[in-house]
Design a protein around this motif. Sequence first.
Motif, PDB file in Angstrom:
ATOM      1  N   ALA A  68       2.047   1.735  -3.497  1.00 17.70           N
ATOM      2  CA  ALA A  68       0.962   2.281  -4.328  1.00 17.70           C
ATOM      3  C   ALA A  68       0.813   3.787  -4.060  1.00 17.70           C
ATOM      4  O   ALA A  68       0.588   4.568  -4.998  1.00 17.70           O
ATOM      5  N   ALA A  69       0.961   4.190  -2.802  1.00 19.03           N
ATOM      6  CA  ALA A  69       0.843   5.623  -2.464  1.00 19.03           C
ATOM      7  C   ALA A  69       1.950   6.428  -3.151  1.00 19.03           C
ATOM      8  O   ALA A  69       1.713   7.530  -3.660  1.00 19.03           O
ATOM      9  N   PHE A 101      -3.974  -4.096  -5.822  1.00 15.53           N
ATOM     10  CA  PHE A 101      -4.077  -3.025  -6.828  1.00 15.53           C
ATOM     11  C   PHE A 101      -3.881  -3.575  -8.243  1.00 15.53           C
ATOM     12  O   PHE A 101      -3.005  -3.099  -8.978  1.00 15.53           O
ATOM     13  N   LEU A 145       3.405   5.671  -5.984  1.00 23.05           N
ATOM     14  CA  LEU A 145       3.085   5.751  -7.416  1.00 23.05           C
ATOM     15  C   LEU A 145       1.986   6.779  -7.657  1.00 23.05           C
ATOM     16  O   LEU A 145       2.063   7.591  -8.587  1.00 23.05           O
ATOM     17  N   LYS A 146       0.964   6.742  -6.787  1.00 23.34           N
ATOM     18  CA  LYS A 146      -0.162   7.673  -6.969  1.00 23.34           C
ATOM     19  C   LYS A 146       0.318   9.112  -6.830  1.00 23.34           C
ATOM     20  O   LYS A 146      -0.094   9.992  -7.584  1.00 23.34           O
ATOM     21  N   GLU A 147       1.206   9.322  -5.865  1.00 20.95           N
ATOM     22  CA  GLU A 147       1.724  10.675  -5.658  1.00 20.95           C
ATOM     23  C   GLU A 147       2.454  11.174  -6.903  1.00 20.95           C
ATOM     24  O   GLU A 147       2.428  12.346  -7.241  1.00 20.95           O
ATOM     25  N   GLN A 148       3.090  10.249  -7.615  1.00 19.06           N
ATOM     26  CA  GLN A 148       3.810  10.592  -8.845  1.00 19.06           C
ATOM     27  C   GLN A 148       2.890  10.576 -10.066  1.00 19.06           C
ATOM     28  O   GLN A 148       3.338  10.682 -11.191  1.00 19.06           O
ATOM     29  N   LYS A 149       1.597  10.315  -9.828  1.00 20.26           N
ATOM     30  CA  LYS A 149       0.587  10.222 -10.900  1.00 20.26           C
ATOM     31  C   LYS A 149       0.936   9.105 -11.898  1.00 20.26           C
ATOM     32  O   LYS A 149       0.726   9.233 -13.113  1.00 20.26           O
ATOM     33  N   MET A 188      -3.306  -1.365 -11.229  1.00 15.64           N
ATOM     34  CA  MET A 188      -2.075  -0.572 -11.369  1.00 15.64           C
ATOM     35  C   MET A 188      -0.917  -1.405 -11.916  1.00 15.64           C
ATOM     36  O   MET A 188       0.206  -0.918 -12.024  1.00 15.64           O
ATOM     37  N   GLU A 237      -0.057   5.649 -13.192  1.00 11.71           N
ATOM     38  CA  GLU A 237      -1.270   4.831 -13.106  1.00 11.71           C
ATOM     39  C   GLU A 237      -0.969   3.347 -13.125  1.00 11.71           C
ATOM     40  O   GLU A 237      -1.669   2.548 -12.511  1.00 11.71           O
ATOM     41  N   LYS A 238       0.054   2.957 -13.871  1.00 15.81           N
ATOM     42  CA  LYS A 238       0.397   1.542 -14.010  1.00 15.81           C
ATOM     43  C   LYS A 238       1.898   1.376 -14.054  1.00 15.81           C
ATOM     44  O   LYS A 238       2.591   2.270 -14.550  1.00 15.81           O
ATOM     45  N   THR A 264       0.842  -1.206   0.000  1.00 15.35           N
ATOM     46  CA  THR A 264       0.000   0.000   0.000  1.00 15.35           C
ATOM     47  C   THR A 264       0.876   1.255   0.000  1.00 15.35           C
ATOM     48  O   THR A 264       0.542   2.255  -0.651  1.00 15.35           O
TER      49      THR A 264
END
Length: 279
Positions: free
Chosen positions: A82-83, A112, A85-89, A115, A91-92, A79
């Motif tokens: 994943a956070a 996920f 990656l999300k912060e860096q925008k 992703m 997606e996959k 997790t």
Amino acid sequence: METRIRISTSKFPQLTARQYGMENQPTIVLLHGFPADSNLWREVVPLLQDDFRILVSDLPGVGESSFSGDEVSVEALATGIAALLKEQKIEKAIIAGHSMGGYIAFAFAALFPEMVEGVSIIHSSAKADDEEKIKARRKSIELIRKGGKEAFINAMLPPLFAESFRNAHPEVIEQQRRQAMEIADATLIAFYNAMINRPERLDVLRSASFPVQWIIGAQDNLASPEKVLQQTSLANVNFVSVYPDSGHMAMLEDPQELAKDIRAFATYSTARQTEELSA
Ligand code: MLT
């Protein structure tokens, strides 16, 4: 170019990663194993960074990354990734994990799947620990608790490498040993408990909508080649490489071959994704 990423979540007061390559390239996340840090990938990153965006994190508890409380699970670690990656925008990504990093990659794919472009499993397994392994880990935890970290690391590190590599490159084993000694006792114990508690993930393989790569060392004393090979036909698409001269540490024992195989897998997986999106 290397850039530093730093985030903070409720479980992870500090989670850091180094990012290499160009932001418009497909992303490969490299997850280190135990007892190691992001430096484990030092030979592989330069071989991939011209064509991929590479994210190398120090797992929480290692280097500058931290977790709150005394415990952590492979799901919590996934997790955190994943956070990041999300912060860096992002997606996959291709999620590549070495050994314990592979257990985290499986947890990431379970939690996920949207992703995941592909999962690269390097000297690792989707099976849970058996009773014998759990007993051995508990013994090691006791040893570390009693102040025996150095004895634990001195006993566990050399056999991770194939004998011929060990004899030819004692300096590499010494470097890994020194890095392992930097890891706090509490982190080593928390990681061992996380590995004891991880579930089997064969269902992740059976339902995988993404390709799976398997890197196997024929001389691996930890992720048994025979046992891992049994898992390599469960997913729909499998890339399987067996390195005859490697033990458990291909990123140091045979970085050229490993980078070549990760490149081929990542190129295939991202092209497949693009095809699916345009179909
Ligand atoms: C690793 O190499 O990450 C660990 O030693 C894996 C394990 O103990 O299962």
